[in-house]
Design a protein around this motif. Structure first.
Motif, PDB file in Angstrom:
ATOM      1  N   VAL A  64     -38.646 -85.833 -32.809  1.00 56.32           N
ATOM      2  CA  VAL A  64     -39.931 -85.474 -33.395  1.00 56.32           C
ATOM      3  C   VAL A  64     -40.915 -85.238 -32.246  1.00 56.32           C
ATOM      4  O   VAL A  64     -41.129 -86.135 -31.428  1.00 56.32           O
ATOM      5  CB  VAL A  64     -40.458 -86.575 -34.332  1.00 56.32           C
ATOM      6  CG1 VAL A  64     -41.814 -86.174 -34.912  1.00 56.32           C
ATOM      7  CG2 VAL A  64     -39.457 -86.849 -35.446  1.00 56.32           C
ATOM      8  N   ILE A  91     -44.732 -84.442 -30.959  1.00 60.25           N
ATOM      9  CA  ILE A  91     -46.148 -84.508 -31.332  1.00 60.25           C
ATOM     10  C   ILE A  91     -46.982 -84.007 -30.156  1.00 60.25           C
ATOM     11  O   ILE A  91     -46.908 -84.556 -29.057  1.00 60.25           O
ATOM     12  CB  ILE A  91     -46.588 -85.942 -31.686  1.00 60.25           C
ATOM     13  CG1 ILE A  91     -45.692 -86.541 -32.769  1.00 60.25           C
ATOM     14  CG2 ILE A  91     -48.048 -85.961 -32.135  1.00 60.25           C
ATOM     15  CD1 ILE A  91     -46.035 -87.988 -33.102  1.00 60.25           C
ATOM     16  N   ALA A 150     -50.178 -91.389 -36.678  1.00 58.17           N
ATOM     17  CA  ALA A 150     -48.970 -90.566 -36.780  1.00 58.17           C
ATOM     18  C   ALA A 150     -47.742 -91.362 -36.333  1.00 58.17           C
ATOM     19  O   ALA A 150     -46.681 -91.310 -36.988  1.00 58.17           O
ATOM     20  CB  ALA A 150     -49.127 -89.299 -35.939  1.00 58.17           C
ATOM     21  N   LEU A 151     -47.873 -92.089 -35.240  1.00 58.67           N
ATOM     22  CA  LEU A 151     -46.736 -92.877 -34.744  1.00 58.67           C
ATOM     23  C   LEU A 151     -46.386 -94.002 -35.709  1.00 58.67           C
ATOM     24  O   LEU A 151     -45.202 -94.313 -35.912  1.00 58.67           O
ATOM     25  CB  LEU A 151     -47.070 -93.440 -33.362  1.00 58.67           C
ATOM     26  CG  LEU A 151     -47.194 -92.410 -32.229  1.00 58.67           C
ATOM     27  CD1 LEU A 151     -47.644 -93.085 -30.942  1.00 58.67           C
ATOM     28  CD2 LEU A 151     -45.878 -91.688 -31.999  1.00 58.67           C
ATOM     29  N   SER A 172     -46.714 -93.886 -38.894  1.00 57.21           N
ATOM     30  CA  SER A 172     -45.995 -93.294 -40.031  1.00 57.21           C
ATOM     31  C   SER A 172     -44.546 -92.999 -39.668  1.00 57.21           C
ATOM     32  O   SER A 172     -43.647 -93.107 -40.510  1.00 57.21           O
ATOM     33  CB  SER A 172     -46.705 -92.005 -40.484  1.00 57.21           C
ATOM     34  OG  SER A 172     -46.541 -90.955 -39.538  1.00 57.21           O
ATOM     35  N   LEU A 173     -44.294 -92.619 -38.408  1.00 50.51           N
ATOM     36  CA  LEU A 173     -42.914 -92.386 -37.978  1.00 50.51           C
ATOM     37  C   LEU A 173     -42.124 -93.694 -37.946  1.00 50.51           C
ATOM     38  O   LEU A 173     -40.935 -93.720 -38.266  1.00 50.51           O
ATOM     39  CB  LEU A 173     -42.898 -91.715 -36.601  1.00 50.51           C
ATOM     40  CG  LEU A 173     -43.415 -90.273 -36.552  1.00 50.51           C
ATOM     41  CD1 LEU A 173     -43.434 -89.768 -35.115  1.00 50.51           C
ATOM     42  CD2 LEU A 173     -42.542 -89.358 -37.412  1.00 50.51           C
ATOM     43  N   GLN A 208     -40.494 -94.514 -41.299  1.00 54.11           N
ATOM     44  CA  GLN A 208     -39.596 -93.556 -41.935  1.00 54.11           C
ATOM     45  C   GLN A 208     -38.324 -94.228 -42.440  1.00 54.11           C
ATOM     46  O   GLN A 208     -37.863 -95.236 -41.871  1.00 54.11           O
ATOM     47  CB  GLN A 208     -39.218 -92.453 -40.938  1.00 54.11           C
ATOM     48  CG  GLN A 208     -40.373 -91.567 -40.515  1.00 54.11           C
ATOM     49  CD  GLN A 208     -40.963 -90.825 -41.696  1.00 54.11           C
ATOM     50  OE1 GLN A 208     -40.264 -90.066 -42.386  1.00 54.11           O
ATOM     51  NE2 GLN A 208     -42.245 -91.046 -41.940  1.00 54.11           N
ATOM     52  N   THR A 213     -33.690 -93.558 -39.269  1.00 48.50           N
ATOM     53  CA  THR A 213     -33.839 -94.267 -38.001  1.00 48.50           C
ATOM     54  C   THR A 213     -33.009 -93.543 -36.940  1.00 48.50           C
ATOM     55  O   THR A 213     -32.252 -92.622 -37.238  1.00 48.50           O
ATOM     56  CB  THR A 213     -33.355 -95.723 -38.111  1.00 48.50           C
ATOM     57  OG1 THR A 213     -31.960 -95.723 -38.438  1.00 48.50           O
ATOM     58  CG2 THR A 213     -34.135 -96.489 -39.168  1.00 48.50           C
ATOM     59  N   VAL A 251     -38.838 -89.734 -30.319  1.00 49.25           N
ATOM     60  CA  VAL A 251     -40.203 -89.221 -30.470  1.00 49.25           C
ATOM     61  C   VAL A 251     -40.688 -88.777 -29.094  1.00 49.25           C
ATOM     62  O   VAL A 251     -40.611 -89.530 -28.123  1.00 49.25           O
ATOM     63  CB  VAL A 251     -41.158 -90.298 -31.032  1.00 49.25           C
ATOM     64  CG1 VAL A 251     -42.575 -89.744 -31.121  1.00 49.25           C
ATOM     65  CG2 VAL A 251     -40.678 -90.764 -32.403  1.00 49.25           C
TER      66      VAL A 251
END
Length: 463
Positions: free
Chosen positions: A419, A421, A433-434, A436-437, A440, A443, A447
């Motif tokens: 992912v 960003i 944002a982190l 929310s990751l 998830q 797994t 990032v």
């Protein structure tokens, strides 16, 4: 100053005795009533397990940390700061009540990246009438904003530790407060001035005094006596002598010399008025200055041990242990092993190999490390545990059972996904944002954060 302050801030309050419980309660409630809600609130307790336990039972929504290393306010503040992961660390004392806008005002100057720290105004709250002989130029004797200090936001050499904020990166860079220097019980030393000077020199940043960031500071009746006034002035001189030796530079006390010259001029004006109240205050100024000079001179003849690093984590030797939280907590004694010759244990916790937290413990109390670690995880990091592992695994971890099971709803993509960003000067939005990751259902993905032409270090520090 341009810009909007979006930096997260954690608050640390040090305390040491249950005798001040009413004051402690007022201080806590004032922090909880801030218009700017702190990211974290940590109460650090100096070598008093019963006080720590009472705080935990009474205030379940705050974090309570015990200082079991060096005694004193400096080491206790460091212990609390060690649990702050916000961009800014604010300090307040247990005999103060912050106004609702205190934090809001204290963080405003940090919109300027050149500011390393800020400090606010102490408003004396006398428990008895202020003595008629007491000069406002010496309000610092009772921990108050004194005549001659700036009345608007201004650059200063130092602020006071009971009403200050500092960038967490700078605090850790200089090792925090010196643990061999500072207030011990009722004996003061200028550990705050020492910290301000060292952090400015190391970072090149400046300190700002913010008079609108107000705390009301209790002045007990026993501090209104003339004997206390003289003794406090003597101790101030003694402490400033020690501070100058620690810093290793005579210019460290330039501010004190400038203050003395200004106060002497004010003293002559008071004497010239021939008014009894003014004359008595002028005489108090003379005696106060003489007491401080005697203290400073006495300090020059004292043998002092070499200054040491300040943060409890810097005390050596320490054993570093890695512990995966998917293991039962009963395995931690075996992981720690023999502690002969070690003063501390640093426990780096991991979840599935990823670093989660760093905790510090006294090596003399090895068998209590497991329970203390569990309590810390539950009180400080449970929400973070839940976001990372899900409710099922988080609950098992804080019960000490460990949890190797993977929640069925979470799938492992085994590193096949990254992912990306892209960001620019938006650490608060990036944090969301982190987070929310981290929550998830999938797994095992990577990032990658791309920080595009940043103007400061906030994003890097947060990541």
């Amino acid at each position: 100053m341009p810009g909007v302050v979006t930096k997260s801030i954690g608050v640390v309050m040090a305390c040491h005795t249950v005798d001040r419980w009413p004051s402690i309660a007022r201080a806590i409630e004032s922090v909880q009533s801030q218009t700017l809600r702190p990211h974290q609130f940590v109460v650090a307790v100096d070598h008093n397990p019963s006080l720590a336990e009472r705080l935990r039972k009474t205030y379940r929504q705050i974090s309570v940390v015990e200082n079991n290393v060096a005694r004193g306010a400096s080491a206790t503040r460091n212990a609390g700061a060690g649990h702050i992961d916000a961009e800014l660390i604010a300090f307040i004392d247990d005999d103060e009540v912050a106004t609702p806008e205190w934090l809001d005002r204290l963080v405003e100057p940090f919109a300027n990246d050149a500011v390393v720290g800020t400090g606010g105004r102490y408003r004396p709250s006398w428990q008895v009438d202020k003595p008629t002989w007491f000069p406002d130029e010496f309000a610092w004797v009772v921990g108050g904003h004194y005549l001659g200090m700036p009345e608007s936001t201004s650059e200063v050499r130092n602020v006071w530790s009971g009403n200050m904020a500092i960038r967490s990166t700078a605090f850790r860079l200089v090792g925090g407060f010196r643990t061999d220097f500072g207030k011990m019980g009722g004996v003061p030393q200028p550990e705050d001035t020492d910290l301000c000077i060292r952090s400015s020199r190391v970072t090149g940043g400046r300190w700002m005094y913010v008079p609108s960031a107000i705390v009301d500071h209790e002045v007990p009746a026993d501090r209104s006596s003339f004997n206390f006034f003289v003794k406090r002035c003597y101790l101030e001189g003694l402490g400033k002598s020690a501070m100058q030796e620690n810093i290793g530079d005579k210019s460290a006390t330039d501010t004190e010399r400038s203050y003395a010259r200004k106060v002497i001029r004010r003293c002559f004006k008071r004497l010239a008025s021939l008014r009894p109240a003014q004359v008595s205050r002028a005489l108090a100024i003379v005696i106060g200055l003489l007491a401080a000079m005697v203290g400073f001179g006495a300090g020059k003849f004292r043998k002092r041990r070499p200054a040491t690093s300040a943060v409890p984590l810097a005390i050596k030797p320490a054993r570093i242990v890695e512990f995966n939280l998917t293991q039962p907590i009963s395995d931690i004694d075996e992981a720690i092993g023999d502690l002969d010759g070690y003063q501390q244990v640093w426990v780096v916790t991991r979840i599935d190999g990823l670093p989660f937290s760093l905790s510090t413990f006294d090596s003399n109390d090895k068998h209590s490390i497991g329970p203390k670690l569990l309590r810390e995880l539950e009180e400080v990091n449970y929400e973070r545990l839940r976001r990372i592992t899900g409710d099922h695994r988080a609950a098992a971890i804080v019960r000490g059972e460990g949890c190797t099971e993977v929640v069925p709803a979470r799938t492992d993509v085994d590193g096949r996904l990254t992912v990306v960003i892209c960001t620019h000067n938006r650490p608060t939005e990036l944090r969301r944002a982190l987070d929310s990751l981290a929550n998830q259902t999938a797994t095992g993905f990577h990032v990658l954060v791309i920080d595009n032409a940043p103007t400061g270090s906030e994003t890097k520090s947060m990541v």
